[in-house]
Design a protein around this motif. Structure first.
Motif, PDB file in Angstrom:
ATOM      1  N   ILE A  85       0.853  -1.188   0.000  1.00 46.42           N
ATOM      2  CA  ILE A  85       0.000   0.000   0.000  1.00 46.42           C
ATOM      3  C   ILE A  85       0.888   1.237   0.000  1.00 46.42           C
ATOM      4  O   ILE A  85       2.069   1.162   0.330  1.00 46.42           O
ATOM      5  CB  ILE A  85      -0.946   0.061   1.224  1.00 46.42           C
ATOM      6  N   THR A 143      -4.948   0.627   8.022  1.00 40.75           N
ATOM      7  CA  THR A 143      -5.038  -0.340   6.926  1.00 40.75           C
ATOM      8  C   THR A 143      -3.900  -1.347   6.994  1.00 40.75           C
ATOM      9  O   THR A 143      -4.108  -2.560   6.828  1.00 40.75           O
ATOM     10  CB  THR A 143      -5.013   0.380   5.570  1.00 40.75           C
ATOM     11  N   LEU A 144      -2.711  -0.856   7.243  1.00 43.74           N
ATOM     12  CA  LEU A 144      -1.533  -1.724   7.309  1.00 43.74           C
ATOM     13  C   LEU A 144      -1.643  -2.715   8.461  1.00 43.74           C
ATOM     14  O   LEU A 144      -1.311  -3.901   8.313  1.00 43.74           O
ATOM     15  CB  LEU A 144      -0.275  -0.866   7.467  1.00 43.74           C
ATOM     16  N   ASP A 146      -4.341  -3.932   9.708  1.00 38.85           N
ATOM     17  CA  ASP A 146      -5.330  -4.957   9.343  1.00 38.85           C
ATOM     18  C   ASP A 146      -4.771  -5.925   8.296  1.00 38.85           C
ATOM     19  O   ASP A 146      -5.166  -7.091   8.254  1.00 38.85           O
ATOM     20  CB  ASP A 146      -6.592  -4.283   8.790  1.00 38.85           C
ATOM     21  N   THR A 147      -3.853  -5.433   7.464  1.00 39.44           N
ATOM     22  CA  THR A 147      -3.324  -6.239   6.359  1.00 39.44           C
ATOM     23  C   THR A 147      -2.208  -7.176   6.792  1.00 39.44           C
ATOM     24  O   THR A 147      -2.235  -8.384   6.513  1.00 39.44           O
ATOM     25  CB  THR A 147      -2.805  -5.320   5.226  1.00 39.44           C
TER      26      THR A 147
END
Length: 298
Positions: free
Chosen positions: A255, A271-272, A274-275
């Protein structure tokens, strides 16, 4: 005759345009310019960022007798060596990048240069990295920094996991930054034996010299040290290195990891997490930032 480069204020740019029109200079079409005019001995181009470039055999006459007397009302041309003789003495300039960015490394950079390199940089409109708005422009300025012969450039940084380990060891960001500056400077001094250097003052105590191996080296600190062209060159090297490392880190993360620590960075952090999993954030982010704790608690 080398080109003369100066960033104008909006008011100065408008005043210059009116002067050129009133004195019936010949209008030119130059890509990406705000306006461009010429006479047989001088070509004047002003770009959208108000950067003025003057070229031709009569540059000195135009700058001294028109630009400085009619437009800027400041005698600058040819006075750098008079007003700032220390810029042109061989010395080291130090600066850093990434200190306030959530993602990506902390980069310390040292540049060692003499008056020949400084003359070249000033003729090309060198400015410190904070004044450069785009990455493309930053990389072009980095190439200019590296162009003169004899310039020594060294950087110090660590991958993010190592950075977080080092921060835990030092327990203080300024201590860690001072240690990294000393690493870059020590390496540079192995290639050029200058006796003095300049660093922007980030703490009152001379922490860098505490970590420096060379005891006979004098490192000065002052506010706005980046006005010195060699420090400005170091700021460009540090920021360009940081931007490249951040791009590499973004590819690894899958990302875009933005600069800074604002809303975009906070969203990317969530986001990171969660990823890749929150336990893996240390591979990408500075774990001592308050933003990290806010995300981990949510």
């Amino acid at each position: 005759m080398q080109p003369y480069v100066l960033v104008l204020s909006d008011e100065q740019s408008e005043c210059l345009l009116n002067y050129l029109r009133d004195h019936r200079w010949h209008k030119d079409q130059v890509p990406y310019s705000l306006y461009a005019y010429h006479t047989p001995g001088v070509k004047v181009v002003v770009y959208h960022n108000q950067k003025l470039v003057v070229q031709g055999k009569d540059v000195e006459d135009f700058v001294l007798h028109t630009l400085e007397t009619e437009i800027t009302h400041k005698p600058l041309y040819g006075y750098d060596r008079v007003n700032h003789p220390e810029w042109f003495e061989a010395h080291a300039g130090l600066d850093e990048s990434g200190k306030g960015d959530l993602f990506g490394p902390l980069v310390a950079a040292t540049v060692i240069a003499d008056g020949t390199a400084v003359d070249f940089w000033l003729s090309k409109g060198l400015k410190e990295s904070k004044a450069i708005k785009s990455d493309e422009r930053l990389f072009k300025m980095e190439a200019l920094v590296r162009e003169p012969k004899g310039v020594v450039i060294e950087t110090a940084y660590a991958n993010m996991e190592r950075y977080n380990e080092l921060y835990a060891k030092f327990g203080n960001l300024n201590q860690l930054l001072a240690w990294m500056h000393a690493r870059a400077l020590d390496t540079a001094l192995q290639k050029s034996t200058v006796q003095k250097g300049l660093l922007d003052q980030f703490v009152k105590a001379h922490l860098v010299q505490k970590f420096l191996k060379r005891s006979d080296f004098t490192l000065q600190q002052r506010v706005r040290a980046e006005e010195d062209p060699v420090v400005a060159a170091a700021s460009i090297i540090a920021r360009a290195t940081y931007v490249r490392k951040l791009r590499d880190l973004s590819k690894e993360a899958g990302i875009n990891l933005p600069k800074g620590c604002g809303i975009d960075a906070q969203k990317a952090l969530t986001t990171l997490g969660d990823t890749v999993g929150r336990d893996q954030l240390k591979r990408y982010a500075k774990m001592h930032f308050k933003t990290i704790n806010e995300v981990l608690k949510s």
